[in-house]
Design a protein around this motif. Structure first.
Motif, PDB file in Angstrom:
ATOM      1  N   VAL A  54     -37.473 -14.801 -79.251  1.00 16.01           N
ATOM      2  CA  VAL A  54     -38.601 -15.507 -78.651  1.00 16.01           C
ATOM      3  C   VAL A  54     -38.168 -16.896 -78.182  1.00 16.01           C
ATOM      4  N   MET A  55     -37.373 -17.579 -78.987  1.00 10.60           N
ATOM      5  CA  MET A  55     -36.868 -18.891 -78.587  1.00 10.60           C
ATOM      6  C   MET A  55     -35.962 -18.781 -77.366  1.00 10.60           C
ATOM      7  N   GLY A  73     -33.888 -25.822 -82.242  1.00  8.77           N
ATOM      8  CA  GLY A  73     -33.781 -25.565 -83.676  1.00  8.77           C
ATOM      9  C   GLY A  73     -34.636 -26.525 -84.482  1.00  8.77           C
ATOM     10  N   SER A  74     -34.494 -27.816 -84.200  1.00 11.53           N
ATOM     11  CA  SER A  74     -35.297 -28.822 -84.896  1.00 11.53           C
ATOM     12  C   SER A  74     -36.773 -28.675 -84.560  1.00 11.53           C
ATOM     13  N   GLN A 245     -32.492 -25.266 -88.476  1.00 13.69           N
ATOM     14  CA  GLN A 245     -31.230 -25.977 -88.271  1.00 13.69           C
ATOM     15  C   GLN A 245     -30.114 -25.020 -87.845  1.00 13.69           C
ATOM     16  N   GLY A 246     -29.442 -25.343 -86.759  1.00 16.67           N
ATOM     17  CA  GLY A 246     -28.342 -24.524 -86.265  1.00 16.67           C
ATOM     18  C   GLY A 246     -28.748 -23.412 -85.316  1.00 16.67           C
ATOM     19  N   LEU A 247     -30.047 -23.124 -85.199  1.00 22.24           N
ATOM     20  CA  LEU A 247     -30.489 -22.033 -84.337  1.00 22.24           C
ATOM     21  C   LEU A 247     -30.259 -22.327 -82.858  1.00 22.24           C
ATOM     22  N   LEU A 249     -27.651 -23.296 -81.336  1.00 12.47           N
ATOM     23  CA  LEU A 249     -26.395 -22.715 -80.862  1.00 12.47           C
ATOM     24  C   LEU A 249     -26.491 -21.200 -80.737  1.00 12.47           C
ATOM     25  N   GLU A 250     -27.184 -20.564 -81.682  1.00 11.68           N
ATOM     26  CA  GLU A 250     -27.360 -19.111 -81.596  1.00 11.68           C
ATOM     27  C   GLU A 250     -28.223 -18.740 -80.395  1.00 11.68           C
ATOM     28  N   VAL A 251     -29.254 -19.539 -80.134  1.00 16.48           N
ATOM     29  CA  VAL A 251     -30.110 -19.295 -78.970  1.00 16.48           C
ATOM     30  C   VAL A 251     -29.300 -19.427 -77.687  1.00 16.48           C
ATOM     31  N   LEU A 252     -28.522 -20.496 -77.595  1.00 16.60           N
ATOM     32  CA  LEU A 252     -27.711 -20.713 -76.403  1.00 16.60           C
ATOM     33  C   LEU A 252     -26.681 -19.597 -76.232  1.00 16.60           C
ATOM     34  N   ALA A 253     -26.088 -19.168 -77.353  1.00 14.15           N
ATOM     35  CA  ALA A 253     -25.118 -18.067 -77.297  1.00 14.15           C
ATOM     36  C   ALA A 253     -25.770 -16.793 -76.770  1.00 14.15           C
ATOM     37  N   ALA A 254     -26.991 -16.507 -77.233  1.00 17.49           N
ATOM     38  CA  ALA A 254     -27.693 -15.300 -76.784  1.00 17.49           C
ATOM     39  C   ALA A 254     -28.007 -15.362 -75.293  1.00 17.49           C
TER      40      ALA A 254
END
Length: 324
Positions: A54-55, A73-74, A245-247, A249-254
């Motif tokens: 969703v993000m 993330g924040s 926190q840290g999400l 980077l995972e969002v950008l990676a996806a």
């Protein structure tokens, strides 16, 4: 029988390398653990990926417009903490729209700074990552949030409920993906997003209001983050103030895995969904074959580097730089 040249192989790997690597990962994980391809595990992966997905839907618009958003993330931590806190103070009916308004205000601030003041999106969102984290800690007093009466609230439906046998988080993710996919592919606004990301100057001279388009993209991203925060809060009915926190980077990676270019102007919502699932299945597979959860952080970094490399390679049609 025709044979592929090195250039043709390099072009195929540049354009389809991520999907090829994903297929190889899926085969390896299925051979490593027979539970990997069971229906229960597949549903579990998609459900656990829904929040990230969703993000990523909102960030897709931001990236296609030629910008970045490292604050998600924040911002997700903030929205989760706020809705949990307000749940017990004013009730869920008012807490949910109040949280959405507060999160949209943060997205609007970022959109104003990047769109209208034309500040660098990397610097702005990196600064907002820290600022929103501080705001979350200040709001919560540094404490975690929990709903007092977890058994007596309907609020859990967004994160724990099912409809027609399908978990509600998956339905929310799928519904938003379908809606935003249509917005991006079939509406004048979607065409403006592509135009602004492809060539902002040309888009401005053609009559497109670049600042308004960028501003709207950040509002959409904030709305998706608020939705993800709602799902997270509903799923656990309690949360740490660093849950997101840290999400970022995972969002950008996806998003990059889905083919959206960091340079802007390309990408689709459908491919972002594929990118989210690739990341989710790889992380799940690593756990099933016995690797510790913290290995995921290293793998995520490798995936980001690989995705950016293949993104650049796809632009030039070669895996290697001609001047290397």
């Amino acid at each position: 029988m025709a044979t592929l040249t090195k250039q043709q192989i390099g072009s195929i790997l540049a354009k389809q390398g991520i999907l090829i690597a994903f297929a190889l990962f899926m085969i390896a994980f299925a051979l490593g653990n027979p539970k990997f391809l069971t229906v229960d595990n597949l549903f579990s992966v998609v459900r656990s990926s829904a929040i990230l997905g969703v993000m990523a839907l909102g960030v897709t618009f931001v990236v296609i417009s030629g910008n970045l958003d490292l604050s998600v993330g924040s911002m997700m931590s903030f929205s989760t903490i706020v809705v949990l806190d307000l749940h017990d103070k004013i009730g869920p009916f008012l807490a949910i729209p109040a949280m959405f308004l507060m999160t949209l205000a943060l997205g609007g601030l970022i959109g104003f700074l990047v769109g209208y003041l034309k500040l660098n999106s990397l610097i702005v969102t990196l600064g907002m990552l820290s600022a929103i984290h501080g705001l979350t800690l200040t709001y919560s007093g540094g404490q975690n949030m929990d709903i007092a009466d977890k058994e007596g609230t309907w609020f859990s439906v967004f994160g724990q409920g099912t409809a027609l046998g399908i978990p509600v988080p998956i339905l929310i993710f799928a519904g938003l993906a379908a809606l935003l996919g249509l917005v991006l592919a079939k509406t004048p606004f979607g065409r403006k997003v592509y135009a602004v990301g492809g060539n902002g100057t040309a888009a401005t001279f053609s009559g497109i209001r670049r600042a308004r388009t960028v501003f709207t993209c950040y509002l959409m991203s904030a709305g998706c983050v608020a939705t993800a925060g709602l799902i997270q809060a509903s799923r656990s009915l309690g949360s740490q103030n660093t849950v997101g926190q840290g999400l970022e980077l995972e969002v950008l990676a996806a998003v990059i895995l889905g083919g959206a270019s960091l340079l802007g102007g390309s990408g689709t919502v459908f491919k972002t969904v594929i990118g989210v699932l690739i990341l989710g299945f790889i992380q799940n597979g690593l756990l099933l074959i016995g690797l510790q959860f913290y290995v995921q952080f290293v793998v995520t970094w490798v995936i980001i580097i690989l995705a950016v490399w293949l993104d650049v390679a796809a632009k030039r049609g070669k895996l290697w730089s001609p001047i290397a």
